[in-house]
Design a protein around this motif. Structure first.
Motif, mmCIF file in Angstrom:
data_model
loop_
_atom_site.group_PDB
_atom_site.id
_atom_site.type_symbol
_atom_site.label_atom_id
_atom_site.label_comp_id
_atom_site.label_asym_id
_atom_site.label_seq_id
_atom_site.Cartn_x
_atom_site.Cartn_y
_atom_site.Cartn_z
ATOM 1 N N ALA A 27 -7.383 -5.683 12.491
ATOM 2 C CA ALA A 27 -8.005 -4.565 11.751
ATOM 3 C C ALA A 27 -7.529 -4.582 10.312
ATOM 4 C CB ALA A 27 -7.645 -3.240 12.424
ATOM 5 N N VAL A 28 -8.014 -5.548 9.608
ATOM 6 C CA VAL A 28 -7.672 -5.682 8.189
ATOM 7 C C VAL A 28 -8.923 -5.348 7.382
ATOM 8 C CG1 VAL A 28 -6.882 -7.203 6.372
ATOM 9 C CG2 VAL A 28 -5.948 -7.415 8.671
ATOM 10 N N PHE A 29 -8.837 -4.316 6.641
ATOM 11 C CA PHE A 29 -9.992 -3.872 5.855
ATOM 12 C C PHE A 29 -9.550 -3.729 4.396
ATOM 13 C CE2 PHE A 29 -10.432 -2.188 10.151
ATOM 14 C CZ PHE A 29 -11.644 -2.740 10.534
ATOM 15 N N GLY A 31 -11.171 -3.269 1.901
ATOM 16 C CA GLY A 31 -11.945 -2.272 1.143
ATOM 17 C C GLY A 31 -11.406 -0.871 1.294
ATOM 18 N N ILE A 32 -10.581 -0.669 2.308
ATOM 19 C CA ILE A 32 -10.016 0.671 2.493
ATOM 20 C C ILE A 32 -8.647 0.712 1.802
ATOM 21 C CG2 ILE A 32 -9.238 2.356 4.175
ATOM 22 C CD1 ILE A 32 -11.272 1.219 6.136
ATOM 23 N N ARG A 33 -8.592 1.439 0.755
ATOM 24 C CA ARG A 33 -7.349 1.493 -0.039
ATOM 25 C C ARG A 33 -6.425 2.564 0.502
ATOM 26 N NH1 ARG A 33 -11.205 1.217 -4.211
ATOM 27 N NH2 ARG A 33 -10.907 3.450 -4.616
ATOM 28 N N ASP A 34 -5.137 2.247 0.431
ATOM 29 C CA ASP A 34 -4.163 3.264 0.807
ATOM 30 C C ASP A 34 -4.157 4.371 -0.240
ATOM 31 O OD1 ASP A 34 -3.269 2.288 3.215
ATOM 32 O OD2 ASP A 34 -1.815 0.924 2.262
ATOM 33 N N VAL A 35 -3.821 5.534 0.187
ATOM 34 C CA VAL A 35 -3.649 6.620 -0.798
ATOM 35 C C VAL A 35 -2.294 6.425 -1.467
ATOM 36 C CG1 VAL A 35 -5.115 8.260 0.418
ATOM 37 C CG2 VAL A 35 -2.673 8.145 0.950
ATOM 38 N N PRO A 36 -2.221 6.750 -2.732
ATOM 39 C CA PRO A 36 -0.929 6.601 -3.396
ATOM 40 C C PRO A 36 0.068 7.615 -2.860
ATOM 41 C CG PRO A 36 -2.501 7.676 -4.835
ATOM 42 C CD PRO A 36 -3.269 7.268 -3.611
#
Lengths: 783, 279
Positions: A27-29, A31-36
């Protein structure tokens, strides 16, 4: 609610650390960025901002733009024009902090700087007018003692002043005095720096009130603190003098409004007073002022005690008589050697008090006579400088009044003329006397005054050899022996030191006086009988048998400086005509006393007018040097009167110097109108002019007459200044305390002002009438 | 439904009490300043010191969690209430301090701008903290901000796994690949986070429903699952947007507060030094 890690919360929140289904390995995406991490970002941003601002502050603090950045706002227009906008040092003009480095500001912000000058001191460097008397930072720029005195002057604290108990808190400077910024807040642009509310005024005043209408104290002390400089009894002039003259008493004849409407001036003498009083003044002026009058001496008594006064005019031979005129006394008190004991003489000393049988008194009188002759000789030779030296020595100080007086000074030509007429040999006798006295000072001072004067002049006398009058002296002694010279010939000649300092008579000055030398030489070869037969006074008075000159002619001639027209009379002296001196003068032919209907008339006719500046005269009848004033406000008389008044004095007119003025103005002609004030330093000042209001002087109260008299209801001055004809004040001008006086006017009442100065109409704010800063506003430095 | 922790009536009473207390404090401050000016005290310096103290107190709100001593003094709700009303009081105090005029010096102007920014961000934050919870509470699940990316990844992984398992028709797969994957496996643009809308969700839901008629009956339930994915992803994005706004506001508000404190300190030192000292 506190989260419980590892357990599913019951509130439905999905929280970090809660057991959730694991993410698949694939599950590597991207395009989904972590929130800072919000906390980390916040810390980074905040610290970055702080670092950035700190850096900017340090850079700006050390940059040439520091002033522009730190200045809290533009200056008011009153100050803005004084500083160039690009001047890096302009902050230093007002702020001690600008002289310090930024690292010291933190301490300075808390406890101030150690600088000797705080911010208010820098204000006062320019506003020097507020710093007068050293009270620049005191309430109202006056000392606490003055404020307390003002408070105490009110019977029931009418002024409401708090005295020295100022209650201004943090607005005091580091020295505990009131800081300028307590009231004046700068850097707010063109906002008034001086605006003050009534409440602010009442911070220091113990008695508070709402407004002028409500609670302001009544004018209990009157609005005028001192008498007028010009003595004027309004009541008597209004009720008596003007009705007698059938003249209208109009206030505006004398009192005029100045341009600024703040000053009530007084019309000039010519406009306001001359119509009625000029005749009196002119009468005083015509009588003249005796500057120097020779006393009459009992020469027999003097010789009886082995004393001598040298050459002395025969008309001044008689009983001891004659007082010292004020100016004469001042000049004698300034004598380098004799002044000290002359100052000790009674203020009303008169030669008439000398007992001719008392050797000590006669000796003192002789000594004083020599001092008189010395003064005449000194002034004849050195002129104005001799007067200045003597006056400065007598008054122990030089002041502006002294300088002013010395500008007009005296007419030395009058003294030369007098000396030539009265005792021409004094120019030799006085130096000899002084030399002899100096030599004998260590032995018996008083024993040497007599014989020296009759010492025969020796041919090989070094003094005479150098003296410009040597030739004249030789001819003088070639005459037949006289009693005086016979006595003198029996005395041993006193050697004169070769280095004897004798001031030479100015040869050029002598040469410019063509009427002097011929007379001396011309008269000296005549026998006494011939001299009396052709009395020079008679010749001068009536050279061609024409009638006596009238005073107007004399004035004209004096003003034109035409001294050549007159010949200097060579009067008979005790030496040139000893018989006259010893016998009854009235029996001698040609004696002026016998010829004149009265001695006064003779004196008037024998006046010799001297000089170009006005009315200096030598009165050979009265043996006087006289100054006849040109009229009202004569500059020479004013200058000498000022000088005499400024001499040392005490509380009243008791000091010798102060009494000189009273004697000089013995007829009270001047002081009838011009009051004399005692100054704080103990001296006195003659009020020659009405002082009104100094436009540069700010008092506690301002009042613009112009804005008030324009109102129809106030057009009549008596609408406010109610004249009380029962309050006569003529006597209160005689003293020297200006604050002790009686006003001709009824006390003003506040109720008259409240009609307009209630809160609704003209306003009743404190600053409508009152100033905070009082004193002179002159000399504001702008550099 | 009442979402407030306190009944509305009690809340209104508390608000009235707080506003009344603040009004009294403001009136006292104005009267105190007038008294200072009348008494010729250095009123700007005194009110400036008070204002600096108030700013420090306001800043201590965020130290509540860090400093145990501060945190022990009252609940977070009480601190928030005090912070809000003290912030409004600071406006009055600021006006008193500057004499109700606009500062026109560079330092003072910058300081005033910082204060205005902090105050404005505080007002915006007050609005957000009042509106955001209501918006988020309308969503079926509540996700803490830091968990959102993992939840999105988990959703995307679940969707990918379900699609691979279902072996659906080409139309279904094409729809998933073309429409669903960019939505489920991408973070939306920052403009959407600034102003989140439901347009994209509606388009996808409508697309999924339109797709249903082209599917075999066995595949049709899949469209309902896809609609659930879309709605959950959209809810997570909405959570991320709303909570992100709150985080951004906090960042601005707190960051500017530190700058404000620094400038206020510099101003205090300069003003104190150039006016000759406070004492």
């Amino acid at each position: 609610m506190i989260p419980n890690p590892g357990h599913e919360q019951q509130d439905g929140y999905i929280r970090p650390g809660q057991p959730r289904p694991p993410l698949p390995q694939d599950a590597v995406f991207p395009g989904i960025r972590d929130v800072p991490n919000a906390r980390r970002v916040r810390a980074v941003v905040a610290s970055s901002l702080v670092v950035f601002l700190t850096g900017v502050a340090i850079l700006v603090g050390n940059s040439p733009f520091r002033n522009e950045v730190l200045v809290p706002g533009p200056l008011s227009s009153a100050h803005a024009h004084l500083f160039r906008s690009g001047d890096a040092d302009r902050c230093k003009a007002c702020h001690p902090a600008a002289h310090e480095s930024g690292s010291k500001w933190l301490r300075g912000a808390v406890v101030g700087f150690d600088s000797s000058q705080d911010q208010s001191d820098l204000c006062l460097k320019c506003h020097q007018d507020l710093q007068r008397n050293g009270h620049g930072k005191s309430a109202h720029n006056v000392g606490a003692e003055t404020l307390i005195a003002m408070r105490n002057r009110g019977s029931d604290d009418a002024t409401g002043l708090g005295g020295g108990s100022m209650r201004v808190g943090w607005s005091r400077d580091v020295h505990g005095q009131i800081a300028c910024r307590a009231c004046h807040r700068e850097h707010h642009g063109d906002v008034s720096l001086t605006a003050m509310s009534d409440d602010q005024c009442q911070v220091c005043h113990q008695r508070s009130f709402d407004s002028f209408a409500e609670g302001h104290p009544e004018f209990r002390q009157g609005l005028v603190r001192r008498r007028s400089q010009i003595a004027f009894d309004h009541a008597s002039h209004f009720s008596r003098h003007f009705p007698e003259k059938v003249a209208a008493f109009d206030c505006r004849t004398c009192h005029t409004l100045e341009e600024d409407g703040m000053v009530v001036g007084l019309a000039h003498y010519e406009t306001a007073c001359a119509n009625c009083h000029d005749a009196q003044v002119q009468q005083f002026a015509d009588r003249g002022l005796d500057f120097l009058v020779l006393p009459t001496l009992d020469l027999q008594a003097i010789r009886r005690f082995g004393l001598d006064v040298g050459q002395w005019p025969v008309l001044a031979d008689g009983d001891f008589d004659g007082a010292l005129t004020p100016m004469m006394r001042l000049l004698l008190e300034g004598d380098a050697t004799e002044g000290e004991w002359i100052r000790e003489l009674d203020a009303d000393f008169d030669f008439a008090d000398v007992d001719p049988d008392d050797p000590d008194q006669v000796r003192q009188a002789v000594r004083l006579v020599w001092a008189i002759k010395g003064a005449v000789v000194d002034i004849s030779e050195a002129g104005r400088s001799a007067v200045a030296e003597r006056v400065a020595r007598a008054m122990r100080a030089r002041s502006s009044v002294f300088e002013k007086t010395m500008e007009v000074g005296v007419e030395s030509e009058a003294f030369r003329t007098a000396m030539a007429g009265w005792f021409p040999r004094a120019v030799v006798e006085v130096p000899l006397y002084r030399a002899e006295r100096e030599r004998g000072r260590s032995a018996q001072l008083d024993a040497v005054s007599g014989p020296m004067a009759n010492r025969p002049v020796q041919e090989d006398d070094t003094l005479l050899a150098e003296n410009p009058l040597r030739e004249w002296m030789q001819r003088e002694h070639a005459q037949p022996s006289t009693a005086g010279s016979a006595e003198g010939s029996q005395q041993k000649p006193s050697p004169v030191p070769s280095n004897q300092s004798v001031r030479r008579h100015d040869r050029e000055e002598e040469a410019n006086l063509p009427d002097r030398q011929p007379n001396r030489t011309g008269q000296s070869n005549e026998t006494p009988g011939q001299e009396l037969a052709e009395n020079p006074i008679r010749k001068w008075l009536n050279p061609d048998g024409s009638p006596d000159r009238n005073p107007e002619d004399r004035k004209d001639l004096a003003n034109a400086g035409d001294a050549q027209e007159f010949s200097i009379p060579q009067l008979p002296t005790s030496e040139t005509s000893p018989q006259i001196a010893m016998e009854n003068p009235s029996e001698l032919p040609g004696n002026p006393i016998e010829e004149s209907p009265s001695s006064i008339a003779l004196a008037e006719r024998s006046v010799k007018w001297i000089g170009r500046r006005g009315g200096w005269a030598v009165d050979h009848g009265r043996m006087a040097i006289t100054y006849q004033m040109t009229g009202h406000a004569d500059p020479i008389w004013v200058a000498w009167a000022d000088l005499l008044a400024r001499s040392e004095g005490d509380d009243q007119w008791s000091s010798p110097a102060s009494r000189l003025f009273l004697q000089a103005d013995e007829s009270n002609a001047c002081r009838r109108c011009h009051t004399v004030d005692r100054l704080a330093n103990g001296t006195h000042s003659v009020n020659w002019q009405f002082q009104g209001r100094d436009p540069w002087m700010k008092g506690f109260t301002d009042f613009s007459h112009r804005s008030h008299v324009g109102l129809e209801s106030l057009a009549d001055c008596q609408a406010c200044h109610l004249l009380d004809s029962n309050r006569r004040n003529a006597t209160c001008f005689a003293g020297t305390n200006a604050s002790e006086f009686i006003s001709n006017f009824a006390e003003m009442k506040k109720v008259n002002c409240i009609e307009c100065h209630g809160d609704a109409q003209a306003g009743g704010r404190c600053t409508e009438c009152h100033n905070y800063h009082v004193g002179s506003t002159r000399r504001v430095r702008t550099d | 439904m009442n979402h407030f922790p306190l009944p509305r009536r009690k809340l209104r009473a508390r608000r009235i009490r707080s506003i009344g207390a603040m009004a009294v404090v403001c009136a006292v401050a104005v009267a105190f300043d007038r008294w200072l000016r009348i008494q010729l005290f250095a009123a700007p310096q005194i009110t400036g010191c008070v204002l600096l103290g108030v700013l420090v107190f306001l800043a201590s709100f965020q130290w509540r969690k860090k400093l145990s001593v501060v945190g022990a003094l009252g609940t977070a709700s009480a601190w928030t209430q005090v912070h809000i009303y003290t912030g409004f009081f600071s406006v009055v105090l600021f006006g008193i301090h500057v004499g109700w005029r606009l500062p026109n010096g560079w330092l003072e102007g910058t300081l005033a701008a910082f204060y205005a920014a902090v105050f404005a961000s505080g007002v915006v934050g007050l609005y957000l903290t009042r509106v955001a919870p209501r918006k988020l509470r309308l969503l079926p699940e509540q996700v803490i901000y830091e968990c959102i990316p993992d939840e999105q990844r988990r959703l995307a992984a679940d969707a990918r796994q379900a699609m691979m398992a279902c072996g659906g028709t080409e139309v279904l797969v094409r729809f998933y690949l073309n429409q669903m994957v960019p939505f489920l496996e991408q973070t939306r643009s920052w403009t959407w986070f600034v102003r989140p809308t439901a347009r994209r969700r509606k388009e996808l839901v409508a697309g999924a429903r339109d797709l249903e008629r082209y599917l075999k009956p066995a595949d049709r339930p899949m469209t309902h699952t896809m609609i659930e994915w879309i709605e959950r992803k959209d809810n997570l994005d909405y959570h991320r947007a709303i909570q992100g706004q709150l985080k951004l506001w906090t960042l601005v508000h707190v960051g500017m507060t530190y700058g404000l404190l620094l400038l206020a300190l510099i101003h205090a030192i300069v003003a104190g030094a150039f006016s000759g000292g406070l004492l």
